[in-house]
Design a protein around this motif. Sequence first.
Motif, short mmCIF file in Angstrom:
data_model
loop_
_atom_site.label_atom_id
_atom_site.label_comp_id
_atom_site.label_asym_id
_atom_site.label_seq_id
_atom_site.Cartn_x
_atom_site.Cartn_y
_atom_site.Cartn_z
N LEU A 252 37.70 46.38 51.88
CA LEU A 252 36.08 46.44 51.59
C LEU A 252 35.40 45.20 51.93
CD1 LEU A 252 36.06 48.89 48.74
CD2 LEU A 252 35.11 49.38 50.99
N LEU A 253 36.56 44.03 51.61
CA LEU A 253 36.05 42.58 51.73
C LEU A 253 36.49 41.86 52.86
CD1 LEU A 253 36.93 41.70 48.12
CD2 LEU A 253 34.54 42.09 48.80
N ARG A 254 37.18 42.51 53.78
CA ARG A 254 37.78 42.02 55.12
C ARG A 254 36.80 41.10 55.88
NH1 ARG A 254 40.77 46.13 56.98
NH2 ARG A 254 42.51 45.42 55.74
N LYS A 255 35.55 41.40 56.18
CA LYS A 255 34.69 40.78 56.99
C LYS A 255 33.99 39.47 56.26
CE LYS A 255 30.51 43.22 56.02
NZ LYS A 255 29.44 44.08 56.77
N GLN B 138 40.23 38.52 40.84
CA GLN B 138 38.96 38.55 40.73
C GLN B 138 38.08 38.14 41.82
OE1 GLN B 138 36.27 37.20 37.34
NE2 GLN B 138 35.11 38.86 37.58
N TYR B 139 37.32 38.75 42.51
CA TYR B 139 36.75 38.50 43.64
C TYR B 139 35.10 38.20 43.31
CZ TYR B 139 40.26 39.73 47.12
OH TYR B 139 41.51 39.64 47.73
N VAL B 140 34.61 36.88 43.87
CA VAL B 140 33.17 36.34 43.97
C VAL B 140 32.73 36.34 44.99
CG1 VAL B 140 31.72 34.95 42.54
CG2 VAL B 140 33.84 35.69 41.57
N LEU C 95 30.78 48.90 47.83
CA LEU C 95 31.48 48.92 46.62
C LEU C 95 31.25 50.00 45.79
CD1 LEU C 95 31.63 45.12 45.92
CD2 LEU C 95 33.56 46.46 46.90
N THR C 96 29.95 50.36 45.45
CA THR C 96 29.54 51.29 44.64
C THR C 96 29.77 52.70 45.33
OG1 THR C 96 27.51 50.16 43.90
CG2 THR C 96 27.40 52.52 43.55
N GLN C 97 29.75 52.92 46.43
CA GLN C 97 30.15 54.08 47.15
C GLN C 97 31.74 54.35 47.22
OE1 GLN C 97 28.54 54.19 51.21
NE2 GLN C 97 26.55 54.36 50.30
N ALA C 98 32.51 53.37 47.24
CA ALA C 98 33.86 53.30 47.01
C ALA C 98 34.39 53.51 45.58
CB ALA C 98 34.50 52.18 47.86
N GLY C 99 33.42 53.14 44.52
CA GLY C 99 33.88 53.31 43.28
C GLY C 99 34.37 52.18 42.87
N VAL C 100 34.18 51.01 43.28
CA VAL C 100 34.55 49.83 42.79
C VAL C 100 33.78 48.87 42.04
CG1 VAL C 100 35.32 47.39 43.59
CG2 VAL C 100 35.84 49.24 45.08
N ALA C 101 34.22 48.80 40.69
CA ALA C 101 33.43 48.29 39.74
C ALA C 101 33.02 46.85 39.89
CB ALA C 101 34.13 48.46 38.45
N HIS C 102 31.75 46.66 39.99
CA HIS C 102 31.19 45.07 40.21
C HIS C 102 29.99 44.90 39.40
CE1 HIS C 102 29.04 47.52 43.19
NE2 HIS C 102 28.22 46.62 42.99
N LYS C 103 29.52 43.70 39.48
CA LYS C 103 28.26 43.41 38.90
C LYS C 103 27.62 42.34 39.92
CE LYS C 103 24.83 42.29 36.28
NZ LYS C 103 23.75 42.99 36.15
N LEU C 104 26.40 42.97 40.46
CA LEU C 104 25.59 42.35 41.23
C LEU C 104 24.70 41.46 40.39
CD1 LEU C 104 24.28 41.79 44.22
CD2 LEU C 104 22.74 43.54 43.79
N TRP C 105 24.73 40.06 40.62
CA TRP C 105 24.10 39.20 39.87
C TRP C 105 22.45 39.02 40.65
CZ3 TRP C 105 24.27 37.94 34.91
CH2 TRP C 105 23.29 37.01 34.45
N LEU D 153 27.69 38.48 43.60
CA LEU D 153 28.43 39.44 42.94
C LEU D 153 29.95 39.23 42.49
CD1 LEU D 153 30.28 41.54 44.93
CD2 LEU D 153 28.31 42.41 45.74
N ALA D 154 30.27 39.68 41.56
CA ALA D 154 31.68 39.61 41.19
C ALA D 154 32.20 41.11 40.82
CB ALA D 154 31.91 38.84 39.90
N LEU D 155 33.55 41.36 41.38
CA LEU D 155 34.14 42.51 41.15
C LEU D 155 34.89 42.38 39.55
CD1 LEU D 155 33.91 42.53 44.29
CD2 LEU D 155 35.94 44.01 44.21
N LYS D 156 35.07 43.61 38.96
CA LYS D 156 36.19 43.38 37.96
C LYS D 156 37.58 43.06 38.33
CE LYS D 156 38.16 47.70 37.01
NZ LYS D 156 39.74 47.29 37.22
N PRO D 157 38.27 42.53 37.54
CA PRO D 157 39.51 42.13 38.11
C PRO D 157 40.50 43.48 38.34
CG PRO D 157 39.10 41.01 35.88
CD PRO D 157 38.06 42.05 36.18
#
Length: 126
Positions: free
Chosen positions: A118-121, A14-16, A84-94, A105-109
């Motif tokens: 998408l997180l490389r940078k 899970q990425y935060v 992330l939204t455009q790539a279809g990656v489920a997450h929550k922007l807090w 924000l946190a991605l679903k596991p």
Amino acid sequence: MAATGAGSPGRLVQYVVVRSDLVHKLSWPLGAVITQACHAATAAIHLHYGDPDTQRYLAELDSMHKVVLAAADEAALSGLSENLTQAGVAHKLWIEQPENVPTCLALKPCQKETVQPLLRKFKLFK
């Protein structure tokens, strides 16, 4: 856990992603920033509780893996959320209330390999 191979699921993570400017420029207390990350991670798990990857992640309770990354500022965090939204990656922007400030924000596991590009940078939060 068995090694990842053809046909076997990889380790879930899970990425935060937390705005580093909250601590380093806006002088938020570190505890308040950690709380934001906790809110986002919990919300992402809650929103995607029925997802098979989320269930597998929770089943491995004592070996959960999280990675906390830093976004430079609100624009970087919002841009990541859009990507992330455009790539279809489920997450929550807090968005902290009542201030209405996006803090993290946190991605679903998910499997690291599916989202790492998408997180490389983003670097580890320090």
